[in-house]
Design a protein around this motif. Structure first.
Motif, PDB file in Angstrom:
ATOM      1  N   GLY A   1       0.779  -1.232   0.000  1.00 45.77           N
ATOM      2  CA  GLY A   1       0.000   0.000   0.000  1.00 45.77           C
ATOM      3  C   GLY A   1       0.814   1.288   0.000  1.00 45.77           C
ATOM      4  N   ARG A   2       0.148   2.360   0.437  1.00 47.76           N
ATOM      5  CA  ARG A   2       0.721   3.699   0.348  1.00 47.76           C
ATOM      6  C   ARG A   2       0.675   4.392   1.708  1.00 47.76           C
ATOM      7  N   GLY A   3       1.592   5.327   1.891  1.00 47.54           N
ATOM      8  CA  GLY A   3       1.616   6.096   3.123  1.00 47.54           C
ATOM      9  C   GLY A   3       2.607   7.237   2.998  1.00 47.54           C
TER      10      GLY A   3
ATOM     11  N   GLN B   1      19.678  20.716  15.659  1.00 44.25           N
ATOM     12  CA  GLN B   1      18.389  20.581  14.989  1.00 44.25           C
ATOM     13  C   GLN B   1      17.573  19.474  15.645  1.00 44.25           C
ATOM     14  N   ASN B   2      16.272  19.725  15.776  1.00 43.05           N
ATOM     15  CA  ASN B   2      15.332  18.710  16.253  1.00 43.05           C
ATOM     16  C   ASN B   2      14.606  18.143  15.032  1.00 43.05           C
ATOM     17  N   VAL B   3      14.770  16.844  14.795  1.00 44.21           N
ATOM     18  CA  VAL B   3      14.173  16.220  13.609  1.00 44.21           C
ATOM     19  C   VAL B   3      13.121  15.208  14.049  1.00 44.21           C
ATOM     20  N   VAL B   4      11.911  15.377  13.551  1.00 42.48           N
ATOM     21  CA  VAL B   4      10.789  14.486  13.883  1.00 42.48           C
ATOM     22  C   VAL B   4      10.281  13.825  12.603  1.00 42.48           C
ATOM     23  N   HIS B   5      10.030  12.540  12.678  1.00 40.11           N
ATOM     24  CA  HIS B   5       9.392  11.799  11.584  1.00 40.11           C
ATOM     25  C   HIS B   5       8.055  11.260  12.089  1.00 40.11           C
ATOM     26  N   LYS B   6       6.968  11.598  11.398  1.00 42.26           N
ATOM     27  CA  LYS B   6       5.640  11.073  11.729  1.00 42.26           C
ATOM     28  C   LYS B   6       5.141  10.265  10.531  1.00 42.26           C
ATOM     29  N   ILE B   7       4.671   9.045  10.777  1.00 46.67           N
ATOM     30  CA  ILE B   7       4.189   8.227   9.660  1.00 46.67           C
ATOM     31  C   ILE B   7       2.669   8.092   9.707  1.00 46.67           C
ATOM     32  N   TYR B   8       2.054   8.276   8.546  1.00 47.42           N
ATOM     33  CA  TYR B   8       0.617   8.045   8.344  1.00 47.42           C
ATOM     34  C   TYR B   8       0.491   6.991   7.250  1.00 47.42           C
ATOM     35  N   TYR B   9      -0.423   6.032   7.467  1.00 52.12           N
ATOM     36  CA  TYR B   9      -0.513   4.923   6.517  1.00 52.12           C
ATOM     37  C   TYR B   9      -1.965   4.499   6.340  1.00 52.12           C
TER      38      TYR B   9
END
Length: 283
Positions: free
Chosen positions: A187-189, A203-211
């Motif tokens: 699938g996709r996300g 630097q503050n690095v954030v990764h948020k995943i939506y699927y």
């Protein structure tokens, strides 16, 4: 609290529109001079984003809405957060550094993120193959750029088609990336990456995943974990390298210079400049 920002220390409340303080729980009267600075901001894709310009110029572009997040076709499946000791430009510049993909990210993720062990012969049977192309977008989206990546895996030199993955990374402004994933079966996300400067070289690095919500949560969690391992390999480099205004490059590194010319639009005459870092150990 409503349209106000409430201080968690004493409960003072400031209006979002003009920054004026309208409530002090223990005071009979709120003084007229009690106010804070306001910032242009927006709420999009589940994030609160603030526009900053060192000369106070109003926003010149808007952050696009990801339709699938708004309609809840894609749901939040987790996030990671990292602190990176680097110049803010180092992180997005990776998109144009094609040579590092094979060298740093080619070894199997099974080898982890510790660079002492990623090239261990134990995991040598598995390789990540990357084909990438970076380019800036034309007007009116000149503040955006695109990185198109084809990812495949080989095991004992044989291509495993099940691992084929198309990744489209769209950089919007200096500190926001939309990482779109598309797989034939899984699938996709999207992973939303934000780079927020805390200090000149922090630097503050954030990764948020939506699927896709019809996919088991373990799939996006695995994708986020795999991305995290590869990202932490980069962090080891960033934490131990200097940002050089004029790095030593060869002809095959031309996309890095193109990226620097594109990124230069986010600086202005009054932008604070980082003093040149001395080479050697005399610091």
């Amino acid at each position: 609290m409503g349209n106000c920002i409430e201080c968690p220390f004493h409960g003072w409340q400031f209006q979002g529109e003009d920054g004026k303080c309208i409530s002090i729980p223990y005071a009979e009267k709120v003084p007229d001079f009690a106010r804070v600075r306001t910032w242009p901001s927006c709420e999009v894709n589940g994030m609160l984003l603030v526009w900053y310009h060192c000369e106070g110029i109003s926003p010149t572009w808007a952050v696009p809405e990801q339709r699938e997040i708004t309609t809840k076709e894609w749901v939040f499946r987790g996030q990671t957060e990292h602190l990176v000791d680097a110049h803010i430009q180092e992180i997005p510049e990776n998109a144009a550094d094609m040579a590092h993909l094979a060298f740093l990210h080619g070894p199997a993720i099974l080898g982890g993120s510790d660079l002492r062990y990623t090239r261990s012969k134990l995991w040598d049977f598995m390789k990540h193959i990357w084909k990438a192309e970076w380019r800036p977008e034309p007007e009116p989206n000149e503040h955006c750029s695109q990185l198109l990546v084809q990812h495949t895996v080989t095991i004992f030199g044989k291509h495993i088609s099940l691992t084929d993955l198309m990744v489209s990374a769209r950089q919007v402004g200096p500190g926001l990336v939309f990482l779109m994933f598309e797989h034939a079966f899984l699938g996709r996300g999207i992973i939303l990456q934000t780079v927020t400067p805390l200090e000149p070289l922090l630097q503050n690095v954030v990764h948020k995943i939506y699927y896709q919500k019809n996919m088991p949560a373990i799939i996006p969690k695995f994708i986020l974990r795999a991305e995290c391992i590869q990202f932490e390999r980069d962090i080891t480099i960033w934490n131990n390298k200097q940002y050089l205004p004029k790095p030593l490059l060869v002809r095959e590194d031309s996309s890095i210079q193109k990226h620097r010319r594109w990124y230069a639009q986010f600086y202005s005459e009054k932008s604070t400049r980082l003093l040149a870092q001395k080479e050697g150990l005399d610091w």
